[in-house]
Write a protein that holds these residues in place. Structure first.
Motif, PDB file in Angstrom:
ATOM      1  N   LEU A 169       0.826  -1.207   0.000  1.00 30.44           N
ATOM      2  CA  LEU A 169       0.000   0.000   0.000  1.00 30.44           C
ATOM      3  C   LEU A 169       0.860   1.258   0.000  1.00 30.44           C
ATOM      4  N   ILE A 170       1.968   1.216   0.735  1.00 32.21           N
ATOM      5  CA  ILE A 170       2.854   2.382   0.800  1.00 32.21           C
ATOM      6  C   ILE A 170       3.415   2.706  -0.583  1.00 32.21           C
ATOM      7  N   ASN A 171       3.718   1.684  -1.350  1.00 30.28           N
ATOM      8  CA  ASN A 171       4.312   1.887  -2.682  1.00 30.28           C
ATOM      9  C   ASN A 171       3.275   2.192  -3.765  1.00 30.28           C
ATOM     10  N   ASP A 172       1.998   2.113  -3.384  1.00 31.05           N
ATOM     11  CA  ASP A 172       0.932   2.436  -4.329  1.00 31.05           C
ATOM     12  C   ASP A 172       0.638   3.932  -4.251  1.00 31.05           C
ATOM     13  N   LYS A 173       1.292   4.705  -5.091  1.00 29.82           N
ATOM     14  CA  LYS A 173       1.180   6.163  -5.041  1.00 29.82           C
ATOM     15  C   LYS A 173      -0.111   6.683  -5.670  1.00 29.82           C
ATOM     16  N   LYS A 174      -0.935   5.767  -6.211  1.00 31.23           N
ATOM     17  CA  LYS A 174      -2.204   6.189  -6.796  1.00 31.23           C
ATOM     18  C   LYS A 174      -3.207   6.567  -5.710  1.00 31.23           C
ATOM     19  N   ASN A 175      -3.033   5.968  -4.530  1.00 33.48           N
ATOM     20  CA  ASN A 175      -3.955   6.269  -3.430  1.00 33.48           C
ATOM     21  C   ASN A 175      -3.143   6.774  -2.241  1.00 33.48           C
ATOM     22  N   ILE A 176      -2.988   8.082  -2.168  1.00 30.15           N
ATOM     23  CA  ILE A 176      -2.137   8.695  -1.144  1.00 30.15           C
ATOM     24  C   ILE A 176      -2.675   8.453   0.258  1.00 30.15           C
ATOM     25  N   ASP A 177      -4.014   8.509   0.430  1.00 28.08           N
ATOM     26  CA  ASP A 177      -4.600   8.329   1.757  1.00 28.08           C
ATOM     27  C   ASP A 177      -4.256   6.963   2.334  1.00 28.08           C
ATOM     28  N   ASN A 178      -4.436   5.914   1.528  1.00 31.38           N
ATOM     29  CA  ASN A 178      -4.110   4.560   1.994  1.00 31.38           C
ATOM     30  C   ASN A 178      -2.622   4.416   2.251  1.00 31.38           C
ATOM     31  N   SER A 179      -1.813   5.036   1.402  1.00 27.46           N
ATOM     32  CA  SER A 179      -0.362   4.971   1.550  1.00 27.46           C
ATOM     33  C   SER A 179       0.070   5.592   2.879  1.00 27.46           C
ATOM     34  N   GLU A 180      -0.454   6.776   3.188  1.00 18.38           N
ATOM     35  CA  GLU A 180      -0.061   7.458   4.425  1.00 18.38           C
ATOM     36  C   GLU A 180      -0.597   6.720   5.653  1.00 18.38           C
ATOM     37  N   TYR A 181      -1.803   6.149   5.539  1.00 20.87           N
ATOM     38  CA  TYR A 181      -2.347   5.384   6.663  1.00 20.87           C
ATOM     39  C   TYR A 181      -1.487   4.148   6.924  1.00 20.87           C
ATOM     40  N   ALA A 182      -1.039   3.509   5.850  1.00 18.49           N
ATOM     41  CA  ALA A 182      -0.172   2.333   5.988  1.00 18.49           C
ATOM     42  C   ALA A 182       1.150   2.709   6.636  1.00 18.49           C
ATOM     43  N   ILE A 183       1.689   3.874   6.276  1.00 17.44           N
ATOM     44  CA  ILE A 183       2.941   4.349   6.878  1.00 17.44           C
ATOM     45  C   ILE A 183       2.759   4.545   8.374  1.00 17.44           C
ATOM     46  N   ASN A 184       1.636   5.171   8.762  1.00 16.22           N
ATOM     47  CA  ASN A 184       1.377   5.383  10.189  1.00 16.22           C
ATOM     48  C   ASN A 184       1.263   4.069  10.951  1.00 16.22           C
ATOM     49  N   LEU A 185       0.610   3.085  10.345  1.00  9.72           N
ATOM     50  CA  LEU A 185       0.504   1.769  10.985  1.00  9.72           C
ATOM     51  C   LEU A 185       1.881   1.137  11.153  1.00  9.72           C
ATOM     52  N   LEU A 186       2.717   1.291  10.119  1.00 17.19           N
ATOM     53  CA  LEU A 186       4.047   0.688  10.163  1.00 17.19           C
ATOM     54  C   LEU A 186       4.928   1.387  11.196  1.00 17.19           C
ATOM     55  N   ILE A 187       4.776   2.703  11.333  1.00 12.08           N
ATOM     56  CA  ILE A 187       5.534   3.444  12.347  1.00 12.08           C
ATOM     57  C   ILE A 187       5.210   2.909  13.743  1.00 12.08           C
ATOM     58  N   VAL A 188       3.919   2.741  14.018  1.00 11.48           N
ATOM     59  CA  VAL A 188       3.511   2.215  15.329  1.00 11.48           C
ATOM     60  C   VAL A 188       4.055   0.799  15.517  1.00 11.48           C
ATOM     61  N   ALA A 189       3.988  -0.005  14.450  1.00 13.01           N
ATOM     62  CA  ALA A 189       4.488  -1.384  14.532  1.00 13.01           C
ATOM     63  C   ALA A 189       5.988  -1.410  14.812  1.00 13.01           C
ATOM     64  N   TYR A 190       6.757  -0.546  14.131  1.00 13.55           N
ATOM     65  CA  TYR A 190       8.200  -0.485  14.377  1.00 13.55           C
ATOM     66  C   TYR A 190       8.497  -0.030  15.804  1.00 13.55           C
ATOM     67  N   LEU A 191       7.717   0.925  16.288  1.00 15.91           N
ATOM     68  CA  LEU A 191       7.908   1.399  17.665  1.00 15.91           C
ATOM     69  C   LEU A 191       7.692   0.277  18.667  1.00 15.91           C
ATOM     70  N   LYS A 192       6.565  -0.428  18.489  1.00 16.59           N
ATOM     71  CA  LYS A 192       6.201  -1.477  19.446  1.00 16.59           C
ATOM     72  C   LYS A 192       7.157  -2.667  19.400  1.00 16.59           C
ATOM     73  N   ASN A 193       7.819  -2.822  18.252  1.00 15.89           N
ATOM     74  CA  ASN A 193       8.740  -3.952  18.105  1.00 15.89           C
ATOM     75  C   ASN A 193      10.204  -3.529  18.179  1.00 15.89           C
ATOM     76  N   ASN A 194      10.447  -2.265  18.640  1.00 17.28           N
ATOM     77  CA  ASN A 194      11.806  -1.752  18.855  1.00 17.28           C
ATOM     78  C   ASN A 194      12.686  -1.810  17.609  1.00 17.28           C
ATOM     79  N   GLN A 195      12.083  -1.616  16.446  1.00 23.27           N
ATOM     80  CA  GLN A 195      12.858  -1.636  15.199  1.00 23.27           C
ATOM     81  C   GLN A 195      13.146  -0.197  14.768  1.00 23.27           C
TER      82      GLN A 195
END
Length: 263
Positions: A169-195
């Protein structure tokens, strides 16, 4: 509905005036469109102010709408409300009823399937949730289902699989809203997993606006991880100043700082 009432209704809907819409609902109990819009405003107000009573008022209206042409929408919203009330079994009954309604349209089926997946993901079986999400992905390429499936996989220890789905979804630049939402989810996931290395890379690569909640989490976790002086980390002064960690008060401090009110 006469012209005067209709014009009041249209204006109240446009302005999201819950008081006027409520008065119209009480004065015109048989006007289902008014009831529907009033229920929507009640939920919006309940979410905004964390007012559970507004949800109960909306629930009552949606029950009344089950015998109208708005039945399918009422079933969906009733199910969502049951989830707010932490009644997953009741929620599933509403979503399943909608899924098997004789007049269910494609959008109804997709909404019901997605909510059933969310309900199973949160309170039931991860395997059942996967089936619901995968059916939406296979049949419709549903991006909301991809996001939910990614969250499910990450929460169940399949981090790489969830990460891979989010990057699609992040690499799908046709839908910016989904891309940015996916980035936010991944940020939280990286935080919670200390990555933290991956965390820094995704922020630098995408150079996008991080929401206040993610900024707060970021500052909190980095401050703990690196044991750095708080003034060297954006927003982290808030975490050190507020005893007991109140997220909403912290966000107000952050917003004040952005508005130039920082001492």
């Amino acid at each position: 509905m006469n012209n005067f009432i209709y014009n009041m209704f249209k204006e109240a809907k446009k302005e999201k005036n819950i008081k006027t819409m409520g008065a119209l609902y009480l004065g015109n109990p048989n006007e289902h469109n008014i009831a529907l819009e009033y229920a929507k405003l009640l939920i919006e107000e309940g979410n905004k102010n964390r007012d559970k009573q507004k949800f109960y008022e909306a629930e009552k209206i949606f029950v009344e709408l089950l015998d109208t042409r708005n039945r399918n929408y009422a079933l969906l919203e009733l199910g969502k409300l049951q989830m707010k009330f932490r009644k997953p079994d009741m929620a599933k009954k509403c979503f399943e009823e909608l899924l098997h309604s004789f007049d269910a349209e494609e959008k109804d089926i997709r909404y019901a399937t997605l909510e059933l997946g969310r309900t199973e993901s949160r309170y039931g079986s991860a395997d059942k949730a996967r089936k619901y999400f995968n059916s939406l992905i296979n049949d419709y390429g549903d991006t909301a289902a991809i996001l939910e499936l990614a969250k499910l996989e990450i929460e169940n220890g399949n981090f790489k699989l969830g990460e891979k789905q989010l990057y699609k979804l992040i690499n799908d630049k046709k839908n910016i809203d989904n891309s940015e939402y996916a980035i936010n989810l991944l940020i939280v996931a990286y935080l919670k997993n200390n990555q933290y290395t991956k965390l820094v890379k995704i922020i630098e690569k995408n150079n996008f606006y991080i929401k206040y909640r993610e900024s707060l989490l970021l500052s909190k976790e980095l401050n703990i991880f690196f044991k750095a002086p708080y003034k060297n980390i954006p927003f982290s002064y808030t975490m050190n100043q507020i005893v007991g960690y109140d997220e909403y008060m912290a966000i107000e401090h952050i917003m004040d700082r952005h508005n130039g009110n920082d001492d």
